[in-house]
Design an enzyme around this catalytic site. Structure first.
Site, mmCIF file in Angstrom:
data_model
loop_
_atom_site.group_PDB
_atom_site.id
_atom_site.type_symbol
_atom_site.label_atom_id
_atom_site.label_comp_id
_atom_site.label_asym_id
_atom_site.label_seq_id
_atom_site.Cartn_x
_atom_site.Cartn_y
_atom_site.Cartn_z
ATOM 1 N N ARG A 93 3.496 -20.323 3.188
ATOM 2 C CA ARG A 93 3.081 -20.454 4.588
ATOM 3 C C ARG A 93 3.007 -21.932 5.011
ATOM 4 O O ARG A 93 3.242 -22.250 6.178
ATOM 5 C CB ARG A 93 1.758 -19.731 4.823
ATOM 6 C CG ARG A 93 1.865 -18.230 4.534
ATOM 7 C CD ARG A 93 0.750 -17.420 5.132
ATOM 8 N NE ARG A 93 0.767 -16.066 4.594
ATOM 9 C CZ ARG A 93 1.563 -15.088 5.026
ATOM 10 N NH1 ARG A 93 2.411 -15.322 6.005
ATOM 11 N NH2 ARG A 93 1.503 -13.883 4.467
ATOM 12 N N ARG A 112 -5.342 -24.514 1.355
ATOM 13 C CA ARG A 112 -4.628 -24.661 2.619
ATOM 14 C C ARG A 112 -5.315 -25.623 3.580
ATOM 15 O O ARG A 112 -4.646 -26.255 4.405
ATOM 16 C CB ARG A 112 -4.411 -23.288 3.275
ATOM 17 C CG ARG A 112 -3.310 -22.503 2.590
ATOM 18 C CD ARG A 112 -3.036 -21.160 3.229
ATOM 19 N NE ARG A 112 -1.904 -20.518 2.558
ATOM 20 C CZ ARG A 112 -1.638 -19.219 2.618
ATOM 21 N NH1 ARG A 112 -2.420 -18.414 3.311
ATOM 22 N NH2 ARG A 112 -0.585 -18.727 1.981
ATOM 23 N N ARG A 114 -6.492 -18.384 -8.696
ATOM 24 C CA ARG A 114 -7.244 -17.768 -7.611
ATOM 25 C C ARG A 114 -8.341 -16.857 -8.152
ATOM 26 O O ARG A 114 -8.129 -16.140 -9.138
ATOM 27 C CB ARG A 114 -6.300 -16.969 -6.699
ATOM 28 C CG ARG A 114 -5.443 -17.862 -5.828
ATOM 29 C CD ARG A 114 -4.495 -17.065 -4.966
ATOM 30 N NE ARG A 114 -3.113 -17.305 -5.342
ATOM 31 C CZ ARG A 114 -2.099 -16.562 -4.973
ATOM 32 N NH1 ARG A 114 -2.304 -15.493 -4.222
ATOM 33 N NH2 ARG A 114 -0.868 -16.862 -5.352
ATOM 34 N N ASP A 151 -4.350 -15.472 7.228
ATOM 35 C CA ASP A 151 -3.067 -15.994 6.768
ATOM 36 C C ASP A 151 -2.343 -16.819 7.827
ATOM 37 O O ASP A 151 -1.325 -17.453 7.530
ATOM 38 C CB ASP A 151 -2.153 -14.847 6.325
ATOM 39 C CG ASP A 151 -2.625 -14.204 5.037
ATOM 40 O OD1 ASP A 151 -3.210 -14.912 4.196
ATOM 41 O OD2 ASP A 151 -2.418 -12.983 4.865
ATOM 42 N N GLY A 176 -1.511 -12.067 -4.831
ATOM 43 C CA GLY A 176 -2.915 -11.712 -4.980
ATOM 44 C C GLY A 176 -3.196 -10.286 -4.548
ATOM 45 O O GLY A 176 -4.031 -9.600 -5.145
ATOM 46 N N ARG A 214 0.815 -1.210 0.000
ATOM 47 C CA ARG A 214 0.000 0.000 0.000
ATOM 48 C C ARG A 214 0.851 1.264 0.000
ATOM 49 O O ARG A 214 0.482 2.267 -0.605
ATOM 50 C CB ARG A 214 -0.950 -0.031 1.206
ATOM 51 C CG ARG A 214 -2.082 -1.054 1.027
ATOM 52 C CD ARG A 214 -2.690 -1.484 2.359
ATOM 53 N NE ARG A 214 -3.864 -2.340 2.201
ATOM 54 C CZ ARG A 214 -3.833 -3.644 1.947
ATOM 55 N NH1 ARG A 214 -2.658 -4.241 1.811
ATOM 56 N NH2 ARG A 214 -4.944 -4.340 1.832
#
Length: 442
Positions: A395, A352, A124, A321, A96, A27
């Protein structure tokens, strides 16, 4: 491809500084590009995902450079609506966040932009962003409807909308806000479930006219379009999503205690801390302060005896996440842990829910997986002795490396190269506090 095996570690101890927050890093680049003047960003996460945003903005005419002497990134802002058409495909790699937010940015510009990414990103769903942007007046060309590659046909005649978010998503909210920046009138987003508000905080810090109110429908975020944003200095605090791996390692390995400095404690991100505390985790937050509109503090995590809990669906947006690493904590807790309302995990870098479930089962940990929930039956000490397919998910790789540090037998993950997308130097940082990893290039 780099295969890593995680071995039993006696304890993790020390004080660590970890890389900057990924959400805030993305951002700061985008909002800095929309401001007038020179924005300086200190602590930018230099991961593959964030560098993909740097490359994309450069393709759109933004001058972004790093001062190698002091590590500060400098963005020469072009003002709201000031992007130029790219003569290249915007390849966002695995990110993403970059893809969805940048679609919002370019939607308000009168040119076409082609977005693509790696195989994971192209699998996705993007409809959640495309649909509100269509209602604002943007058009899209899609070969596989709702998935990258996608061409955005922007316009400088977007109209403001009032959007009630069906899916609690900070990415969708941010994409609409970034489109609304260059849209005459007031763009309103209503959230029934609050999500992280980094975009709102930073827009206000740069001078946007943005108001947040509680309404009968939910929290309303209202942005007045076409402000003159002014360049700012941004300090990016450490990423709580990355810190979570170290926190859980400290909590599950006897004798451990780790202090993590300068971590972002945004209220929309702290579900992992709330859940670990409910499980009995010893967490102490020190030196709480404000920085650039964000709450920041130091986290001291220590070994704890954990017990299983039920984590409600309402908490998912604040820790979406962190479920892979929280699954590792649950595997080491006494009793049963239930994650409710987690179907969103099926459309991340991997499915996941399925990947975590398969990996834990390989370690002889009983798991019940449904379409929207995961139940994990904890054990005293995980068995280990297996190789985990990560399915290209950073992750998943980091989570099972942490599990290997406490397991009876070593755990191998098939590839760690993708960890660079979010947590550069993860292996080195973990080894510095006591982890024992062995590497093998494939």
């Amino acid at each position: 491809m780099i295969t890593v095996t995680s071995h039993f570690s006696e304890k993790v101890v020390g004080e660590v500084l970890i890389p900057g927050d990924k959400s805030i890093s993305h951002r700061s680049l985008m909002i800095g590009a929309s401001a007038i003047g020179e924005t300086k960003v200190k602590g930018l996460l230099e991961s593959d995902d964030v560098i993909a945003t740097v490359h994309a903005l450069r393709c759109l005419g933004v001058d972004i450079e790093k001062d190698e002497k002091n590590g500060v990134w400098i963005i020469a802002g072009r003002g709201v609506g000031g992007l130029s058409q790219s003569n290249k495909i915007l390849d966002l790699g695995n990110s993403g966040t970059a893809a969805r937010l940048l679609m919002g940015m370019v939607a308000s510009h009168p040119f076409s932009t082609l977005f693509s990414g790696d195989s994971s990103l192209c699998s996705r769903p993007m409809d959640r962003v495309l649909n509100p942007l269509k209602r604002m007046g943007a058009q899209f060309g899609e070969l596989n409807i709702g998935y990258l590659p996608i061409t955005v046909f922007g316009t400088d005649l977007l109209k403001p909308i009032t959007e009630v978010l069906k899916i609690p998503s900070a990415q969708v909210k941010s994409a609409i806000l970034l489109a609304g920046l260059n849209t005459i009138g007031k763009t309103t987003i209503i959230e029934k479930q609050s999500t992280r508000d980094h975009t709102e905080n930073m827009l206000k810090d740069f001078g946007a006219e943005l108001v947040v109110e509680e309404t009968e429908e939910g929290k309303a975020v209202m942005l007045t379009g076409q402000p003159e944003l002014l360049a700012n200095n941004v300090y990016v605090p450490a990423d709580l999503s990355s810190a979570a791996f170290i926190i859980v390692a400290a909590i599950i390995i006897p004798g451990s205690s780790v202090l993590i400095r300068n971590v972002c404690l945004n209220d929309g991100r702290t579900g992992i801390l709330e859940t670990l505390r409910e499980m009995g985790g010893k967490l102490e937050i020190q030196n709480i302060r404000e920085s650039g509109g964000e709450r920041v503090g130091d986290i001291l995590a220590s070994y704890s005896n954990l017990s299983g809990v039920t984590v409600p669906a309402s908490r998912a947006p604040s820790m979406i996440d962190e479920y892979p690493i929280l699954s590792i904590a649950a595997a080491c807790a006494s009793g049963k842990t239930i994650f409710e309302g987690v179907s969103e995990l099926r459309v991340k870098e991997s499915d996941r829910l399925a990947t975590v479930s398969s990996g834990l089962n390989s370690c002889n940990i009983k798991v019940l997986e449904t379409e929207d929930s995961l139940t994990i039956n904890g054990v005293d000490v995980p068995e280990g002795g297996c190789k985990i397919p990560t399915n290209g998910d950073h992750r998943i790789a980091m989570a099972f490396l942490v599990l290997g540090m406490i397991a009876k037998k070593p755990i191998t993950v098939d590839d760690v190269s993708m960890i660079e997308t979010s947590f550069p130097k993860f292996l080195d940082i973990m080894e510095n506090i006591g982890a024992k990893f062995s590497r093998e290039k494939g």
